[in-house]
Motif scaffolding. Sequence first.
Motif, PDB file in Angstrom:
ATOM      1  N   ASP A   1       0.845  -1.198   0.000  1.00 19.40           N
ATOM      2  CA  ASP A   1       0.000   0.000   0.000  1.00 19.40           C
ATOM      3  C   ASP A   1       0.880   1.247   0.000  1.00 19.40           C
ATOM      4  OD1 ASP A   1      -2.900   0.983   0.319  1.00 19.40           O
ATOM      5  OD2 ASP A   1      -1.817   2.139   1.831  1.00 19.40           O
ATOM      6  N   ILE A   2       0.537   2.195  -0.889  1.00 15.37           N
ATOM      7  CA  ILE A   2       1.246   3.473  -0.989  1.00 15.37           C
ATOM      8  C   ILE A   2       0.190   4.570  -1.078  1.00 15.37           C
ATOM      9  CG2 ILE A   2       2.888   4.870  -2.303  1.00 15.37           C
ATOM     10  CD1 ILE A   2       3.945   2.270  -3.525  1.00 15.37           C
ATOM     11  N   ARG A   3       0.283   5.542  -0.177  1.00 13.04           N
ATOM     12  CA  ARG A   3      -0.656   6.660  -0.227  1.00 13.04           C
ATOM     13  C   ARG A   3       0.001   7.911   0.346  1.00 13.04           C
ATOM     14  NH1 ARG A   3      -5.758   4.603   2.770  1.00 13.04           N
ATOM     15  NH2 ARG A   3      -5.238   2.791   1.491  1.00 13.04           N
ATOM     16  N   GLU A   4      -0.437   9.077  -0.153  1.00 14.84           N
ATOM     17  CA  GLU A   4       0.163  10.338   0.272  1.00 14.84           C
ATOM     18  C   GLU A   4      -0.453  10.816   1.583  1.00 14.84           C
ATOM     19  OE1 GLU A   4       0.965  14.921  -1.338  1.00 14.84           O
ATOM     20  OE2 GLU A   4      -0.301  13.529  -2.474  1.00 14.84           O
ATOM     21  N   ASP A   5       0.389  11.395   2.427  1.00 10.75           N
ATOM     22  CA  ASP A   5      -0.063  12.066   3.639  1.00 10.75           C
ATOM     23  C   ASP A   5      -0.306  13.530   3.289  1.00 10.75           C
ATOM     24  OD1 ASP A   5      -0.611  13.036   6.122  1.00 10.75           O
ATOM     25  OD2 ASP A   5       1.302  12.471   7.033  1.00 10.75           O
ATOM     26  N   VAL A   6      -1.533  13.845   2.909  1.00  9.16           N
ATOM     27  CA  VAL A   6      -1.853  15.188   2.414  1.00  9.16           C
ATOM     28  C   VAL A   6      -1.770  16.233   3.514  1.00  9.16           C
ATOM     29  CG1 VAL A   6      -3.270  14.324   0.510  1.00  9.16           C
ATOM     30  CG2 VAL A   6      -4.311  14.734   2.747  1.00  9.16           C
ATOM     31  N   THR A   7      -1.809  15.829   4.778  1.00  9.79           N
ATOM     32  CA  THR A   7      -1.724  16.799   5.866  1.00  9.79           C
ATOM     33  C   THR A   7      -0.340  17.435   5.948  1.00  9.79           C
ATOM     34  OG1 THR A   7      -1.124  15.078   7.472  1.00  9.79           O
ATOM     35  CG2 THR A   7      -3.466  15.537   7.157  1.00  9.79           C
ATOM     36  N   ARG A   8       0.658  16.817   5.319  1.00  9.80           N
ATOM     37  CA  ARG A   8       2.023  17.345   5.371  1.00  9.80           C
ATOM     38  C   ARG A   8       2.443  17.977   4.051  1.00  9.80           C
ATOM     39  NH1 ARG A   8       5.922  13.162   8.474  1.00  9.80           N
ATOM     40  NH2 ARG A   8       7.140  15.082   8.545  1.00  9.80           N
ATOM     41  N   ARG A   9       1.500  18.210   3.156  1.00  9.76           N
ATOM     42  CA  ARG A   9       1.844  18.817   1.880  1.00  9.76           C
ATOM     43  C   ARG A   9       2.111  20.305   2.078  1.00  9.76           C
ATOM     44  NH1 ARG A   9      -1.957  18.057  -3.358  1.00  9.76           N
ATOM     45  NH2 ARG A   9      -1.457  15.876  -2.848  1.00  9.76           N
ATOM     46  N   GLY A  10       3.253  20.770   1.590  1.00  7.93           N
ATOM     47  CA  GLY A  10       3.632  22.170   1.743  1.00  7.93           C
ATOM     48  C   GLY A  10       3.441  22.951   0.457  1.00  7.93           C
ATOM     49  N   SER A  11       3.808  24.222   0.509  1.00  8.93           N
ATOM     50  CA  SER A  11       3.699  25.101  -0.650  1.00  8.93           C
ATOM     51  C   SER A  11       4.938  25.980  -0.720  1.00  8.93           C
ATOM     52  CB  SER A  11       2.436  25.968  -0.570  1.00  8.93           C
ATOM     53  OG  SER A  11       2.460  26.754   0.613  1.00  8.93           O
ATOM     54  N   GLY A  12       5.059  26.723  -1.802  1.00  9.14           N
ATOM     55  CA  GLY A  12       6.214  27.579  -1.976  1.00  9.14           C
ATOM     56  C   GLY A  12       7.378  26.819  -2.577  1.00  9.14           C
ATOM     57  N   ALA A  13       8.560  27.402  -2.486  1.00  6.62           N
ATOM     58  CA  ALA A  13       9.758  26.796  -3.051  1.00  6.62           C
ATOM     59  C   ALA A  13      10.951  27.151  -2.191  1.00  6.62           C
ATOM     60  CB  ALA A  13       9.981  27.261  -4.490  1.00  6.62           C
TER      61      ALA A  13
ATOM     62  N   ASP B   1      29.693  27.668  -3.128  1.00  4.10           N
ATOM     63  CA  ASP B   1      30.048  29.066  -2.893  1.00  4.10           C
ATOM     64  C   ASP B   1      28.913  29.886  -2.301  1.00  4.10           C
ATOM     65  OD1 ASP B   1      32.592  28.586  -3.941  1.00  4.10           O
ATOM     66  OD2 ASP B   1      31.908  29.001  -5.993  1.00  4.10           O
ATOM     67  N   GLY B   2      27.770  29.260  -2.080  1.00  4.16           N
ATOM     68  CA  GLY B   2      26.648  29.966  -1.488  1.00  4.16           C
ATOM     69  C   GLY B   2      25.706  30.623  -2.464  1.00  4.16           C
ATOM     70  N   TYR B   3      25.930  30.448  -3.769  1.00  2.00           N
ATOM     71  CA  TYR B   3      25.027  31.030  -4.756  1.00  2.00           C
ATOM     72  C   TYR B   3      23.792  30.146  -4.933  1.00  2.00           C
ATOM     73  CZ  TYR B   3      28.842  34.168  -6.130  1.00  2.00           C
ATOM     74  OH  TYR B   3      29.831  35.107  -6.129  1.00  2.00           O
ATOM     75  N   VAL B   4      22.675  30.776  -5.222  1.00  2.00           N
ATOM     76  CA  VAL B   4      21.440  30.041  -5.503  1.00  2.00           C
ATOM     77  C   VAL B   4      21.509  29.497  -6.921  1.00  2.00           C
ATOM     78  CG1 VAL B   4      18.933  30.186  -5.689  1.00  2.00           C
ATOM     79  CG2 VAL B   4      20.119  31.472  -3.906  1.00  2.00           C
ATOM     80  N   VAL B   5      21.463  28.178  -7.043  1.00  4.93           N
ATOM     81  CA  VAL B   5      21.561  27.548  -8.362  1.00  4.93           C
ATOM     82  C   VAL B   5      20.240  26.940  -8.812  1.00  4.93           C
ATOM     83  CG1 VAL B   5      24.028  27.098  -8.129  1.00  4.93           C
ATOM     84  CG2 VAL B   5      22.388  25.406  -7.296  1.00  4.93           C
ATOM     85  N   ALA B   6      19.300  26.753  -7.901  1.00  5.92           N
ATOM     86  CA  ALA B   6      18.015  26.157  -8.280  1.00  5.92           C
ATOM     87  C   ALA B   6      16.985  26.476  -7.204  1.00  5.92           C
ATOM     88  CB  ALA B   6      18.150  24.639  -8.454  1.00  5.92           C
ATOM     89  N   ARG B   7      15.744  26.303  -7.566  1.00  6.78           N
ATOM     90  CA  ARG B   7      14.633  26.420  -6.620  1.00  6.78           C
ATOM     91  C   ARG B   7      13.852  25.111  -6.663  1.00  6.78           C
ATOM     92  NH1 ARG B   7      14.390  31.503  -4.740  1.00  6.78           N
ATOM     93  NH2 ARG B   7      15.374  33.147  -6.007  1.00  6.78           N
ATOM     94  N   ARG B   8      13.535  24.578  -5.493  1.00  4.88           N
ATOM     95  CA  ARG B   8      12.925  23.259  -5.405  1.00  4.88           C
ATOM     96  C   ARG B   8      11.611  23.334  -4.633  1.00  4.88           C
ATOM     97  NH1 ARG B   8      16.955  19.030  -3.298  1.00  4.88           N
ATOM     98  NH2 ARG B   8      16.790  20.304  -1.409  1.00  4.88           N
ATOM     99  N   THR B   9      10.605  22.685  -5.170  1.00  2.00           N
ATOM    100  CA  THR B   9       9.313  22.621  -4.495  1.00  2.00           C
ATOM    101  C   THR B   9       9.432  21.763  -3.241  1.00  2.00           C
ATOM    102  OG1 THR B   9       8.662  20.730  -5.857  1.00  2.00           O
ATOM    103  CG2 THR B   9       8.060  22.921  -6.654  1.00  2.00           C
ATOM    104  N   PRO B  10       8.564  21.958  -2.257  1.00  2.68           N
ATOM    105  CA  PRO B  10       8.653  21.179  -1.025  1.00  2.68           C
ATOM    106  C   PRO B  10       8.453  19.685  -1.293  1.00  2.68           C
ATOM    107  CG  PRO B  10       7.196  23.059  -0.735  1.00  2.68           C
ATOM    108  CD  PRO B  10       7.479  22.954  -2.200  1.00  2.68           C
TER     109      PRO B  10
END
Length: 234
Positions: A49-61, A68-77
């Motif tokens: 059985d595989i199912r998502e825990d929707v109560t822990r779904r986040g938003s934003g990036a 070197d500390g530079y931002v190279v990508a943005r990742r969804t939660p």
Amino acid sequence: MIHEVDEALQGLLGESALAASGVEIVFDAPTRDWAARRNAPTVCVFLYDIREDVTRRGSGAGEVHDADGYVVARRTPPRWFELTYLVTAWASRPQDEHRMLSQLLACLTATDALPPRLLTGTLAALGLTVDLDTAGTGLDAPAASDVWSALGGELKASLGVRVRAPLAGVSRPTAAPVTEGLVVRSAARRPSVDPVPGRRLRYEEVDDPGPEGFAGPRERLPAPARRHRGGRQP
């Protein structure tokens, strides 16, 4: 992510006393045909059985930085999923199976989360806690009897194990950081007129940025005095 959880569970069970006694750990479906072919003590860890825990779904990036500390990508939660396993022991005698189940129960109930040293791939990269729940009463998954009926086998003593694991979000690369200033040059429409030298934006009294661009020395003028409301000077 699923195969990484399998590897962590195999490593955890392999550290118990079962591994020293030569018990094999497999992830096959315990069907009737599989049970007939089994000829050695085995622990079967079947994911059903595989199912998502929707109560822990986040938003934003979130931001991904390089060395070197530079931002190279943005990742969804990350999105969290519950993986439910049916853990059974197989031997020639029921007493041996119960002894193996007892060792499994002692090993799994002593662990509330998969140890970080056993995590690989994206699970290790995220650095999040992967919870482990064994024989819990709140397992929101099909009943063991329904699973055995679907497999076409007879009901057998088993342990229900649930793992809450994160699935890494989608990464989108960002543009490279700006390292050079913007210089505007204008050219005359008539060839007989000399072009106007380059002019640096946002800086006054600078006709030519020079070979060093924005990195070159420049004179900073004092900031103008702020006006109070009503137009009076302080």
